[in-house]
Motif scaffolding. Structure first.
Motif, short mmCIF file in Angstrom:
data_model
loop_
_atom_site.label_atom_id
_atom_site.label_comp_id
_atom_site.label_asym_id
_atom_site.label_seq_id
_atom_site.Cartn_x
_atom_site.Cartn_y
_atom_site.Cartn_z
N LEU A 97 16.92 0.97 3.31
CA LEU A 97 16.10 0.33 4.31
C LEU A 97 16.15 -1.30 4.53
CD1 LEU A 97 14.88 0.44 7.45
CD2 LEU A 97 12.41 1.35 5.62
N LEU A 98 16.21 -2.18 5.23
CA LEU A 98 15.98 -3.38 4.56
C LEU A 98 14.70 -3.81 5.70
CD1 LEU A 98 18.21 -5.97 3.66
CD2 LEU A 98 18.98 -6.42 5.79
N ILE A 99 14.71 -3.52 6.82
CA ILE A 99 13.39 -4.06 7.74
C ILE A 99 13.48 -2.88 8.45
CG2 ILE A 99 14.89 -6.00 8.74
CD1 ILE A 99 12.12 -7.05 8.78
N ALA A 100 12.02 -3.21 9.23
CA ALA A 100 11.95 -1.82 10.97
C ALA A 100 11.02 -2.67 11.46
CB ALA A 100 11.75 -0.46 10.45
N ILE A 101 10.93 -2.04 12.30
CA ILE A 101 10.00 -3.27 13.45
C ILE A 101 9.95 -1.71 14.81
CG2 ILE A 101 11.89 -3.68 15.49
CD1 ILE A 101 10.08 -6.31 15.62
N ARG A 102 8.59 -1.72 15.15
CA ARG A 102 8.33 -0.93 16.61
C ARG A 102 7.79 -1.47 17.58
NH1 ARG A 102 7.05 3.88 14.82
NH2 ARG A 102 7.01 4.91 13.16
N PRO A 103 8.48 -1.06 19.02
CA PRO A 103 8.55 -1.93 19.92
C PRO A 103 7.73 -3.16 20.43
CG PRO A 103 8.86 0.34 20.69
CD PRO A 103 8.38 0.21 19.10
N ASP A 104 6.65 -2.43 19.90
CA ASP A 104 4.91 -3.20 20.13
C ASP A 104 4.84 -4.39 19.64
OD1 ASP A 104 2.82 -1.71 18.21
OD2 ASP A 104 4.53 -2.11 17.67
N VAL A 105 5.42 -4.88 19.35
CA VAL A 105 5.34 -6.37 18.06
C VAL A 105 7.35 -7.04 18.49
CG1 VAL A 105 6.22 -7.43 16.08
CG2 VAL A 105 4.39 -5.03 16.41
N SER A 106 7.25 -8.00 18.47
CA SER A 106 8.28 -8.97 19.87
C SER A 106 8.96 -9.75 18.62
CB SER A 106 8.23 -10.14 20.70
OG SER A 106 7.04 -10.72 19.52
N GLU A 107 8.27 -9.60 17.55
CA GLU A 107 8.99 -9.96 15.67
C GLU A 107 8.57 -9.87 14.07
OE1 GLU A 107 10.87 -14.45 15.10
OE2 GLU A 107 8.80 -14.66 14.51
N LYS A 108 9.25 -9.64 13.26
CA LYS A 108 8.61 -9.26 12.64
C LYS A 108 10.02 -9.80 11.40
CE LYS A 108 8.17 -4.86 9.42
NZ LYS A 108 7.95 -3.92 9.48
N LYS A 109 8.85 -10.42 10.22
CA LYS A 109 9.42 -10.95 9.16
C LYS A 109 9.77 -10.14 7.38
CE LYS A 109 9.32 -15.38 10.99
NZ LYS A 109 9.34 -16.98 10.97
N GLU A 110 10.10 -10.21 6.83
CA GLU A 110 10.04 -9.68 5.57
C GLU A 110 11.01 -10.50 4.34
OE1 GLU A 110 9.23 -5.31 6.39
OE2 GLU A 110 10.56 -5.77 4.99
N ARG A 137 13.47 -13.20 3.70
CA ARG A 137 14.68 -14.21 4.08
C ARG A 137 15.31 -13.05 5.89
NH1 ARG A 137 19.12 -14.26 2.52
NH2 ARG A 137 19.18 -13.06 0.46
N PHE A 138 14.24 -12.21 6.28
CA PHE A 138 15.18 -10.92 6.69
C PHE A 138 14.39 -11.19 8.35
CE2 PHE A 138 18.68 -9.51 4.69
CZ PHE A 138 18.53 -9.61 3.32
N THR A 139 14.95 -11.23 9.65
CA THR A 139 13.43 -11.53 10.66
C THR A 139 14.64 -10.22 11.35
OG1 THR A 139 12.96 -13.65 10.11
CG2 THR A 139 12.68 -13.04 12.49
N ILE A 140 13.40 -9.40 12.32
CA ILE A 140 13.52 -8.84 13.49
C ILE A 140 13.15 -9.47 14.62
CG2 ILE A 140 14.12 -6.96 14.54
CD1 ILE A 140 13.89 -5.09 12.05
N SER A 141 14.23 -9.77 15.98
CA SER A 141 13.73 -10.07 17.01
C SER A 141 13.83 -8.99 17.93
CB SER A 141 14.02 -11.07 17.18
OG SER A 141 14.41 -12.65 16.08
N PHE A 142 12.94 -8.48 19.07
CA PHE A 142 12.68 -7.45 19.74
C PHE A 142 12.48 -7.16 21.04
CE2 PHE A 142 12.90 -2.92 20.16
CZ PHE A 142 13.02 -2.51 20.44
N ASN A 143 13.55 -7.77 21.82
CA ASN A 143 13.28 -7.69 23.25
C ASN A 143 12.64 -6.60 23.89
OD1 ASN A 143 13.20 -8.37 26.30
ND2 ASN A 143 13.93 -9.59 25.29
N LYS A 144 12.28 -6.02 24.09
CA LYS A 144 11.65 -4.49 24.94
C LYS A 144 12.30 -4.47 26.55
CE LYS A 144 8.34 -0.66 25.90
NZ LYS A 144 6.34 -0.79 25.54
#
Lengths: 112, 111
Positions: free
Chosen positions: A46-59, A61-68
């Motif tokens: 596991l690198l990083i994870a996100i739930r749909p109530d958040v649009s972006e998460k950074k850990e 150098r890794f960033t998830i962008s989420f467009n629900k």
């Protein structure tokens, strides 16, 4: 039928570049979206994870962008390093146990 | 803390045979999931066990089965092997739900 579609299949970037890996899904019941990193001969980690109530998460150098609304999410790797060369998998899961649907993977190569 | 241990790491079988793969989860983890990994297909979910009960099952034929013991160790069995069953079989454990901790896999080759 692939429930999570991932692109590109492979990616080559120079050291310091920002590779971007994209995933799309259709099932609106999905509510947890992790990214896994896999090195040859090893299991995914596991690198990083996100739930749909958040649009972006950074850990780091890794960033998830989420467009629900578009049902899309992406992984950005800032200041990429040769040690980041690996296969990356996106995944999605409904809140009904550990049944995860994985993308087909992206092979990333970071050139020194 | 020891990670997820899978045995055997490599095995070769012929069509029609059966195979049993073993997985020891991280201590304290009660959920064990199994995935099949093949090139181009990514990871495909086989099944998940939680406290000795199958909690979820993927879209695989009945030749694929599994079980979990009271110590959370799990086994999966594939009967009547086919060439297409050649793959890396990954086991993952989790406390309850969410983060999966994968083992290094059992690579099965069917000839």
């Amino acid at each position: 039928q692939q429930q999570v579609k991932q692109s590109p299949q492979s990616l080559i970037v120079q050291k310091g570049g920002i590779p971007i890996i994209n995933c799309a899904y259709e099932n609106t019941a999905f509510d947890y979206f992790p990214w896994y990193q896999q090195f040859p001969g090893k299991g995914p980690a596991l690198l990083i994870a996100i739930r749909p109530d958040v649009s972006e998460k950074k850990e780091g150098r890794f960033t998830i962008s989420f467009n629900k609304s578009a049902k899309q999410f992406s992984l950005h790797i800032m200041d990429s390093q040769p040690g980041d060369s690996a296969t990356y998998f996106c995944a999605a899961s409904p809140n009904t146990g550990n049944q995860f649907y994985f993308g087909t993977g992206t092979s990333l190569t970071v050139i020194p | 803390k020891a990670g997820v241990t899978q045995t055997p790491r490599y095995l070769i079988k012929t069509r029609g045979q059966q195979v049993t793969l073993s997985c020891s989860p991280i201590s304290g983890h009660r959920s064990v999931s199994w995935y099949q990994q093949t090139p181009g297909q990514g990871l495909q979910f086989l099944f998940e066990y939680f406290s000795e009960t199958q909690r979820n099952k993927g879209n695989f034929p009945g030749r694929f089965s599994g079980r979990q013991f009271s110590n959370s160790r799990s086994e999966m069995n594939v009967s009547t092997l086919e060439l297409g069953d050649s793959a890396l079989y990954l086991c993952a454990s989790s406390v309850t739900w969410g983060q999966l901790f994968f083992g290094e896999g059992s690579r099965l080759t069917v000839l």
